[in-house]
Design an enzyme around this catalytic site. Structure first.
Site, PDB file in Angstrom:
ATOM      1  N   MET A   1     -30.068  31.225 -66.310  1.00 51.98           N
ATOM      2  CA  MET A   1     -29.886  29.958 -67.030  1.00 51.98           C
ATOM      3  C   MET A   1     -31.233  29.525 -67.618  1.00 51.98           C
ATOM      4  SD  MET A   1     -26.884  27.864 -65.192  1.00 51.98           S
ATOM      5  CE  MET A   1     -27.820  27.141 -63.881  1.00 51.98           C
TER       6      MET A   1
ATOM      7  N   GLY B   1     -39.372  34.640 -60.031  1.00 58.41           N
ATOM      8  CA  GLY B   1     -38.161  35.126 -59.360  1.00 58.41           C
ATOM      9  C   GLY B   1     -37.290  35.902 -60.339  1.00 58.41           C
ATOM     10  N   HIS B   2     -37.068  35.311 -61.517  1.00 57.54           N
ATOM     11  CA  HIS B   2     -36.292  36.017 -62.550  1.00 57.54           C
ATOM     12  C   HIS B   2     -37.004  37.311 -62.957  1.00 57.54           C
ATOM     13  CE1 HIS B   2     -35.078  31.704 -63.395  1.00 57.54           C
ATOM     14  NE2 HIS B   2     -33.914  32.272 -63.245  1.00 57.54           N
TER      15      HIS B   2
ATOM     16  N   ASP C   1     -29.533  32.533 -54.166  1.00 60.74           N
ATOM     17  CA  ASP C   1     -28.156  32.038 -54.265  1.00 60.74           C
ATOM     18  C   ASP C   1     -27.264  33.008 -53.494  1.00 60.74           C
ATOM     19  OD1 ASP C   1     -28.502  29.742 -56.138  1.00 60.74           O
ATOM     20  OD2 ASP C   1     -29.397  31.324 -57.349  1.00 60.74           O
TER      21      ASP C   1
HETATM   22  O1  PAF Z   1     -27.742  31.892 -60.788  1.00 56.76           O
HETATM   23  C1  PAF Z   1     -27.708  31.442 -61.954  1.00 56.76           C
HETATM   24  O2  PAF Z   1     -28.739  31.217 -62.594  1.00 56.76           O
HETATM   25  C2  PAF Z   1     -26.357  31.178 -62.589  1.00 56.76           C
HETATM   26  O3  PAF Z   1     -25.446  30.701 -61.654  1.00 56.76           O
HETATM   27  C3  PAF Z   1     -25.799  32.390 -63.340  1.00 56.76           C
HETATM   28  C4  PAF Z   1     -25.488  33.551 -62.397  1.00 56.76           C
HETATM   29  C5  PAF Z   1     -26.788  32.836 -64.401  1.00 56.76           C
HETATM   30  C6  PAF Z   1     -24.488  32.005 -64.031  1.00 56.76           C
HETATM   31  O4  PAF Z   1     -24.684  30.969 -64.942  1.00 56.76           O
END
Ligand code: PAF
Length: 281
Positions: free
Chosen positions: A30, A36-37, A150
């Protein structure tokens, strides 16, 4: 790197890549990208020949209008980071492009969604299943990468994959933390200096609970985490559950399961900011 805003262009490029025999990896995000990403992208880059990163603040997974409004949006910085990471495609669509019509699909996510984030954020996981299933259908990746911060979301996505019959490997990647232990999150930028100073106590308490668990029951351990964090001025624990790592159902006895080690999953309000974290026992 090509920045793509339409689903048709995304599908045609990824189809080409697959036809050329490339292993395609997808990292759904998002935006407001952080280290982290980046760790997910680096893993995808290592394992795949063609890497797509989506940047889309998905409205259907927000059950709180203010949370959606205040969610950080940093497209220019995101694109710079993605370019530096050697991504092939940055998919940055508008809401209208993804949802030309409202998505009315209701996923039967079952038990993995009926605890913790499920009841706390009604509709959230259905929204996650909607957007991730759309992205999977558009990209048809071989592998898709998600962060273990998550933790419950990964179980929900695996369930969605089962329901939809996608042949896609879900790769879960370890949590990235600041030096002081705070789990990296796009929401951390919203912490005040006072909030930021106490936030590392979440992970510190979770780590202490692992030692505590060796001589205490599950329920005592759960209570210790909740009480110790609630005692800190500025924190309010929403839930702490110690769960089976596959079914997400709370456990009440420390016993070996074929599903693996129990996981403690927490959500804490740190001031106004809702932080989540988890730990393996
Ligand atoms: O974890 C996230 O950033 C969001 O829930 C995702 C998996 C990109 C879905 O919008």
């Amino acid at each position: 790197m090509e920045i793509i805003r339409t689903t048709s262009r995304l599908s045609s490029l990824t189809k080409e890549a697959k036809a050329a025999g490339k292993v395609v990896g997808l990292v759904p995000t998002m935006g407001a990208l952080h280290a982290g990403h980046l760790s997910l992208i680096q893993r995808a880059r290592k394992e795949c020949e063609y890497v797509v990163v989506s940047v889309f603040v998905n409205p259907t997974q927000f059950n709180n209008a203010n949370d959606l409004k205040t969610y950080p949006r940093t497209e220019d910085a995101d694109c710079e980071l993605l370019r530096g990471a050697g991504v092939d495609i940055a998919f940055i669509p508008s809401v209208e492009e993804i949802y030309p019509e409202p998505d009315t699909r209701i996923f039967d996510l079952g038990e993995v969604a009926n605890v913790m984030e499920g009841p706390m954020r009604p509709g959230h996981f259905n929204g996650v299943a909607q957007i991730v299933s759309k992205l999977f259908a558009m990209v048809n990746p071989d592998k898709a990468y998600f962060g273990e911060k998550d933790f419950q979301q990964i179980a929900v996505i695996r369930r969605m994959v089962e329901i939809c019959g996608f042949d896609i490997e879900i790769v879960d990647c370890p949590i990235k933390r600041e030096d002081d232990g705070l789990a990296l999150s796009s929401r951390n930028v919203r912490l005040t200096p006072e909030n930021r100073a106490i936030a590392p106590m979440i992970y510190k308490t979770l780590c202490e609970s692992v030692a505590y668990a060796k001589s205490h029951t599950v329920d005592e351990t759960r209570k210790m985490v909740i009480d110790n964090l609630n005692a800190v001025d500025g924190f309010e624990v929403e839930y702490y559950e110690i769960v089976d790592p596959i079914t997400m159902q709370p456990i009440h006895e420390w016993k070996e399961s074929v599903n693996g080690a129990p996981h403690g999953c927490i959500t804490v309000y740190c001031g106004e900011v809702r932080l989540i974290d988890n730990i393996k026992y």
